[in-house]
Motif scaffolding. Sequence first.
Motif, short mmCIF file in Angstrom:
data_model
loop_
_atom_site.label_atom_id
_atom_site.label_comp_id
_atom_site.label_asym_id
_atom_site.label_seq_id
_atom_site.Cartn_x
_atom_site.Cartn_y
_atom_site.Cartn_z
N THR A 72 28.80 -21.71 31.22
CA THR A 72 29.40 -20.41 31.51
C THR A 72 28.31 -19.50 32.06
OG1 THR A 72 30.92 -20.72 29.67
CG2 THR A 72 30.68 -18.48 30.52
N GLY A 73 28.56 -18.90 33.20
CA GLY A 73 27.60 -17.99 33.81
C GLY A 73 26.33 -18.67 34.31
N VAL A 74 26.39 -19.96 34.60
CA VAL A 74 25.19 -20.68 35.02
C VAL A 74 24.67 -20.20 36.38
CG1 VAL A 74 26.38 -22.65 36.11
CG2 VAL A 74 24.10 -22.95 35.14
N ILE A 75 25.57 -19.82 37.29
CA ILE A 75 25.12 -19.37 38.61
C ILE A 75 24.42 -18.02 38.45
CG2 ILE A 75 25.85 -18.67 40.93
CD1 ILE A 75 28.15 -20.71 40.64
N ASN A 95 11.08 -23.17 36.34
CA ASN A 95 10.91 -21.86 36.97
C ASN A 95 11.81 -21.68 38.20
OD1 ASN A 95 9.83 -19.28 36.97
ND2 ASN A 95 8.22 -19.84 38.41
N ILE A 96 13.08 -22.05 38.04
CA ILE A 96 14.05 -21.84 39.10
C ILE A 96 15.24 -21.07 38.55
CG2 ILE A 96 13.42 -23.92 40.39
CD1 ILE A 96 16.09 -25.11 39.37
N VAL A 97 15.95 -20.45 39.43
CA VAL A 97 17.21 -19.79 39.10
C VAL A 97 18.31 -20.67 39.67
CG1 VAL A 97 18.64 -17.75 39.54
CG2 VAL A 97 16.20 -17.49 39.08
N TRP A 98 19.38 -20.81 38.92
CA TRP A 98 20.49 -21.65 39.36
C TRP A 98 21.33 -20.94 40.42
CZ3 TRP A 98 19.50 -26.29 38.92
CH2 TRP A 98 19.01 -26.86 37.77
N THR A 99 20.83 -20.96 41.63
CA THR A 99 21.63 -20.51 42.76
C THR A 99 22.59 -21.65 43.10
OG1 THR A 99 20.10 -21.47 44.37
CG2 THR A 99 19.69 -19.17 43.70
N LEU A 103 21.88 -25.56 42.38
CA LEU A 103 22.84 -26.38 41.63
C LEU A 103 23.33 -27.56 42.45
CD1 LEU A 103 24.93 -23.68 39.76
CD2 LEU A 103 23.68 -25.57 38.70
N ALA A 104 23.59 -27.34 43.73
CA ALA A 104 24.05 -28.43 44.59
C ALA A 104 22.99 -29.53 44.66
CB ALA A 104 24.39 -27.91 45.98
N GLY A 105 21.73 -29.15 44.83
CA GLY A 105 20.65 -30.14 44.86
C GLY A 105 20.52 -30.87 43.54
N TYR A 136 34.47 -23.95 41.03
CA TYR A 136 34.97 -23.83 39.66
C TYR A 136 33.98 -23.08 38.78
CZ TYR A 136 36.42 -25.10 34.95
OH TYR A 136 36.79 -25.06 33.62
N LEU A 137 32.70 -23.41 38.88
CA LEU A 137 31.70 -22.73 38.05
C LEU A 137 31.61 -21.24 38.37
CD1 LEU A 137 28.89 -25.43 37.90
CD2 LEU A 137 30.43 -24.71 36.05
N ARG A 138 31.91 -20.86 39.62
CA ARG A 138 31.93 -19.43 39.96
C ARG A 138 33.00 -18.69 39.16
NH1 ARG A 138 30.89 -21.21 45.32
NH2 ARG A 138 33.10 -21.23 45.83
#
Length: 140
Positions: A72-75, A95-99, A103-105, A136-138
Amino acid sequence: MPAFPMTSPFLFRYLFSLASAGLLLTHAAITHAAAPAALTGNAEAGKAAFRKCASCHQVGPSARGGFGPKLTGVIGRKAGATTDFKYSAAMKNANIVWTEQNLAGFLKAPSDFIPGNNMRFWGIGNAQQVADLLAYLRTQ
């Protein structure tokens, strides 16, 4: 007799320039292949595709970490940041943000995207299915 001299220095420069051009074309092809046109995802199809994730991950208002972290709220969230899951050192230190791009990568090849992470999943090779999952995750 050839139209140009085939001496060793000339031949070397000629072949080197061809090889360099080939490398430049290869790099351009890889760069282009790494950045495909954005696909439009379908959240309903993504919800169905999420079933394969649901054995480890939860989404929604009452979601909590279990075998995997809640999504939930991962993006937009920093990787390894939820407090209800024990992340691997690799994920904590990523040290990344789940853009959506990250996430696709990750969904395509988790072990390649963050080497040493503990997610036991081979990845999703179907770009449309990844786009659907992101749609869906959005909503979550």
